[in-house]
Motif scaffolding. Structure first.
Motif, PDB file in Angstrom:
ATOM      1  N   LYS A   1       0.855  -1.182   0.000  1.00 29.16           N
ATOM      2  CA  LYS A   1       0.000   0.000   0.000  1.00 29.16           C
ATOM      3  C   LYS A   1       0.897   1.240   0.000  1.00 29.16           C
ATOM      4  O   LYS A   1       1.988   1.224   0.590  1.00 29.16           O
ATOM      5  N   PRO A   2       0.447   2.320  -0.618  1.00 28.02           N
ATOM      6  CA  PRO A   2       1.236   3.560  -0.580  1.00 28.02           C
ATOM      7  C   PRO A   2       1.477   4.049   0.845  1.00 28.02           C
ATOM      8  O   PRO A   2       2.477   4.706   1.127  1.00 28.02           O
ATOM      9  N   SER A   3       0.580   3.690   1.755  1.00 29.77           N
ATOM     10  CA  SER A   3       0.709   4.134   3.146  1.00 29.77           C
ATOM     11  C   SER A   3       1.645   3.257   3.986  1.00 29.77           C
ATOM     12  O   SER A   3       1.943   3.585   5.128  1.00 29.77           O
ATOM     13  N   ALA A   4       2.137   2.149   3.418  1.00 33.18           N
ATOM     14  CA  ALA A   4       3.018   1.244   4.164  1.00 33.18           C
ATOM     15  C   ALA A   4       4.333   1.954   4.493  1.00 33.18           C
ATOM     16  O   ALA A   4       4.945   2.563   3.614  1.00 33.18           O
ATOM     17  N   PRO A   5       4.766   1.888   5.753  1.00 32.46           N
ATOM     18  CA  PRO A   5       6.007   2.560   6.116  1.00 32.46           C
ATOM     19  C   PRO A   5       7.226   1.884   5.490  1.00 32.46           C
ATOM     20  O   PRO A   5       7.228   0.673   5.268  1.00 32.46           O
ATOM     21  N   ALA A   6       8.240   2.674   5.198  1.00 30.17           N
ATOM     22  CA  ALA A   6       9.463   2.144   4.590  1.00 30.17           C
ATOM     23  C   ALA A   6      10.288   1.347   5.589  1.00 30.17           C
ATOM     24  O   ALA A   6      10.967   0.390   5.215  1.00 30.17           O
ATOM     25  N   ARG A   7      10.241   1.734   6.851  1.00 24.90           N
ATOM     26  CA  ARG A   7      11.061   1.087   7.877  1.00 24.90           C
ATOM     27  C   ARG A   7      10.191   0.677   9.059  1.00 24.90           C
ATOM     28  O   ARG A   7       9.171   1.298   9.335  1.00 24.90           O
ATOM     29  N   PRO A   8      10.608  -0.364   9.797  1.00 21.77           N
ATOM     30  CA  PRO A   8       9.825  -0.835  10.951  1.00 21.77           C
ATOM     31  C   PRO A   8      10.041   0.033  12.198  1.00 21.77           C
ATOM     32  O   PRO A   8      10.738  -0.344  13.132  1.00 21.77           O
ATOM     33  N   ALA A   9       9.424   1.196  12.200  1.00 24.74           N
ATOM     34  CA  ALA A   9       9.526   2.117  13.336  1.00 24.74           C
ATOM     35  C   ALA A   9       8.490   1.748  14.394  1.00 24.74           C
ATOM     36  O   ALA A   9       7.664   2.564  14.810  1.00 24.74           O
ATOM     37  N   VAL A  10       8.516   0.489  14.791  1.00 24.99           N
ATOM     38  CA  VAL A  10       7.593  -0.070  15.779  1.00 24.99           C
ATOM     39  C   VAL A  10       8.392  -0.993  16.695  1.00 24.99           C
ATOM     40  O   VAL A  10       9.568  -1.242  16.462  1.00 24.99           O
ATOM     41  N   MET A  11       7.717  -1.525  17.703  1.00 27.34           N
ATOM     42  CA  MET A  11       8.384  -2.478  18.579  1.00 27.34           C
ATOM     43  C   MET A  11       8.800  -3.692  17.756  1.00 27.34           C
ATOM     44  O   MET A  11       8.121  -4.011  16.793  1.00 27.34           O
ATOM     45  N   PRO A  12       9.883  -4.345  18.100  1.00 19.26           N
ATOM     46  CA  PRO A  12      10.689  -4.177  19.304  1.00 19.26           C
ATOM     47  C   PRO A  12      11.720  -3.052  19.179  1.00 19.26           C
ATOM     48  O   PRO A  12      12.108  -2.666  18.084  1.00 19.26           O
ATOM     49  N   ASP A  13      12.141  -2.567  20.352  1.00 22.69           N
ATOM     50  CA  ASP A  13      13.159  -1.520  20.417  1.00 22.69           C
ATOM     51  C   ASP A  13      14.477  -2.050  19.863  1.00 22.69           C
ATOM     52  O   ASP A  13      14.898  -3.159  20.193  1.00 22.69           O
ATOM     53  N   LEU A  14      15.118  -1.233  19.066  1.00 21.64           N
ATOM     54  CA  LEU A  14      16.395  -1.612  18.459  1.00 21.64           C
ATOM     55  C   LEU A  14      17.466  -1.877  19.515  1.00 21.64           C
ATOM     56  O   LEU A  14      18.216  -2.847  19.421  1.00 21.64           O
ATOM     57  N   SER A  15      17.521  -1.051  20.539  1.00 18.12           N
ATOM     58  CA  SER A  15      18.544  -1.235  21.578  1.00 18.12           C
ATOM     59  C   SER A  15      18.334  -2.549  22.340  1.00 18.12           C
ATOM     60  O   SER A  15      19.303  -3.203  22.728  1.00 18.12           O
ATOM     61  N   LYS A  16      17.076  -2.950  22.527  1.00 18.77           N
ATOM     62  CA  LYS A  16      16.807  -4.207  23.224  1.00 18.77           C
ATOM     63  C   LYS A  16      17.095  -5.415  22.339  1.00 18.77           C
ATOM     64  O   LYS A  16      17.486  -6.470  22.831  1.00 18.77           O
ATOM     65  N   LEU A  17      16.929  -5.261  21.015  1.00 18.58           N
ATOM     66  CA  LEU A  17      17.330  -6.320  20.082  1.00 18.58           C
ATOM     67  C   LEU A  17      18.841  -6.505  20.158  1.00 18.58           C
ATOM     68  O   LEU A  17      19.349  -7.626  20.201  1.00 18.58           O
ATOM     69  N   ALA A  18      19.570  -5.391  20.171  1.00 14.86           N
ATOM     70  CA  ALA A  18      21.037  -5.447  20.257  1.00 14.86           C
ATOM     71  C   ALA A  18      21.461  -6.109  21.559  1.00 14.86           C
ATOM     72  O   ALA A  18      22.369  -6.940  21.573  1.00 14.86           O
ATOM     73  N   ARG A  19      20.788  -5.776  22.655  1.00 13.06           N
ATOM     74  CA  ARG A  19      21.158  -6.332  23.964  1.00 13.06           C
ATOM     75  C   ARG A  19      21.036  -7.856  23.982  1.00 13.06           C
ATOM     76  O   ARG A  19      21.951  -8.551  24.430  1.00 13.06           O
ATOM     77  N   SER A  20      19.934  -8.387  23.480  1.00  7.52           N
ATOM     78  CA  SER A  20      19.764  -9.848  23.494  1.00  7.52           C
ATOM     79  C   SER A  20      20.796 -10.519  22.593  1.00  7.52           C
ATOM     80  O   SER A  20      21.318 -11.587  22.911  1.00  7.52           O
ATOM     81  N   THR A  21      21.097  -9.876  21.479  1.00  7.36           N
ATOM     82  CA  THR A  21      22.054 -10.434  20.525  1.00  7.36           C
ATOM     83  C   THR A  21      23.474 -10.348  21.072  1.00  7.36           C
ATOM     84  O   THR A  21      24.260 -11.299  20.935  1.00  7.36           O
ATOM     85  N   GLU A  22      23.827  -9.241  21.694  1.00  6.23           N
ATOM     86  CA  GLU A  22      25.156  -9.080  22.304  1.00  6.23           C
ATOM     87  C   GLU A  22      25.423 -10.183  23.329  1.00  6.23           C
ATOM     88  O   GLU A  22      26.499 -10.785  23.349  1.00  6.23           O
ATOM     89  N   ASP A  23      24.452 -10.437  24.188  1.00  6.83           N
ATOM     90  CA  ASP A  23      24.619 -11.470  25.217  1.00  6.83           C
ATOM     91  C   ASP A  23      24.790 -12.850  24.592  1.00  6.83           C
ATOM     92  O   ASP A  23      25.592 -13.657  25.060  1.00  6.83           O
ATOM     93  N   ALA A  24      24.046 -13.122  23.528  1.00  8.86           N
ATOM     94  CA  ALA A  24      24.157 -14.417  22.859  1.00  8.86           C
ATOM     95  C   ALA A  24      25.530 -14.584  22.205  1.00  8.86           C
ATOM     96  O   ALA A  24      26.094 -15.682  22.200  1.00  8.86           O
ATOM     97  N   ILE A  25      26.090 -13.510  21.675  1.00  9.10           N
ATOM     98  CA  ILE A  25      27.422 -13.565  21.070  1.00  9.10           C
ATOM     99  C   ILE A  25      28.461 -13.902  22.139  1.00  9.10           C
ATOM    100  O   ILE A  25      29.381 -14.682  21.892  1.00  9.10           O
ATOM    101  N   THR A  26      28.298 -13.349  23.334  1.00  8.14           N
ATOM    102  CA  THR A  26      29.198 -13.681  24.441  1.00  8.14           C
ATOM    103  C   THR A  26      29.085 -15.161  24.772  1.00  8.14           C
ATOM    104  O   THR A  26      30.099 -15.863  24.888  1.00  8.14           O
ATOM    105  N   THR A  27      27.867 -15.665  24.895  1.00  9.25           N
ATOM    106  CA  THR A  27      27.628 -17.079  25.209  1.00  9.25           C
ATOM    107  C   THR A  27      28.263 -17.991  24.163  1.00  9.25           C
ATOM    108  O   THR A  27      28.850 -19.021  24.499  1.00  9.25           O
ATOM    109  N   ALA A  28      28.170 -17.586  22.891  1.00  4.81           N
ATOM    110  CA  ALA A  28      28.696 -18.406  21.793  1.00  4.81           C
ATOM    111  C   ALA A  28      30.218 -18.367  21.698  1.00  4.81           C
ATOM    112  O   ALA A  28      30.817 -19.224  21.061  1.00  4.81           O
TER     113      ALA A  28
END
Length: 166
Positions: free
Chosen positions: A89-116
């Motif tokens: 749709k023309p009204s569809a946003p170009a980027r996912p400016a919705v949840m989840p928070d980008l910083s919280k995605l990074a946090r979960s991924t950072e911890d997993a990289i440490t574990t790995a």
């Protein structure tokens, strides 16, 4: 300055944020999102598979720079209906400016990289070269965007003088 990452990993799965924990009694704390554990497991598995390919890999120990590009499926509401079911749709946003928070995605991924064993500790991260959320519809036109949900993670060593090296 060399721009090649020392480790590049593609993770498939639903990226999930590591957010707050809720107290369930008797000292038991539970992640607020049920998707965190499966996401972290997917990151650990993909990271370890790539580390196995890197003979003699040792967890990075020193300043690290990272890149994380998270790919998400667009909601059905972004598309038309009937014969236009595959048309945005023309009204569809170009980027996912919705949840989840980008910083919280990074946090979960950072911890997993440490574990790995990607790096000794996520405290070694000194900067992000790139940290983004994208829709899978950008695959093929935007670097590191997957055509399925997941993420592309790149780790770089940072030299003492601030230069990034392979």
């Amino acid at each position: 300055m060399t721009t090649e990452p020392v480790l590049t990993v593609t993770v498939h799965g639903l990226p999930a944020p590591q957010g707050s924990k809720s107290h369930k009694g008797k000292g038991r704390m539970v992640e607020s999102s049920i998707h965190v554990a499966p996401w972290r497991e997917a990151v650990v598995w993909a990271m370890r598979q790539q580390i196995i390919r890197q003979r003699g890999w040792r967890p990075l120990d020193g300043a690290v720079e990272a890149s994380m590009v998270f790919s998400f499926v667009r909601p059905k509401g972004h598309y038309g209906t009937g014969r236009n079911a595959r048309v945005l749709k023309p009204s569809a946003p170009a980027r996912p400016a919705v949840m989840p928070d980008l910083s919280k995605l990074a946090r979960s991924t950072e911890d997993a990289i440490t574990t790995a064993g990607g790096y000794r500790d996520d405290a070694l991260l000194v900067s992000y070269r790139r940290l983004e959320k994208r829709y899978v519809t950008d695959a093929g036109s935007v670097a590191d965007v997957l055509d399925v949900q997941g993420a592309v993670i790149r780790l770089y060593r940072v030299e003492p003088d601030g230069e990034v090296t392979p």
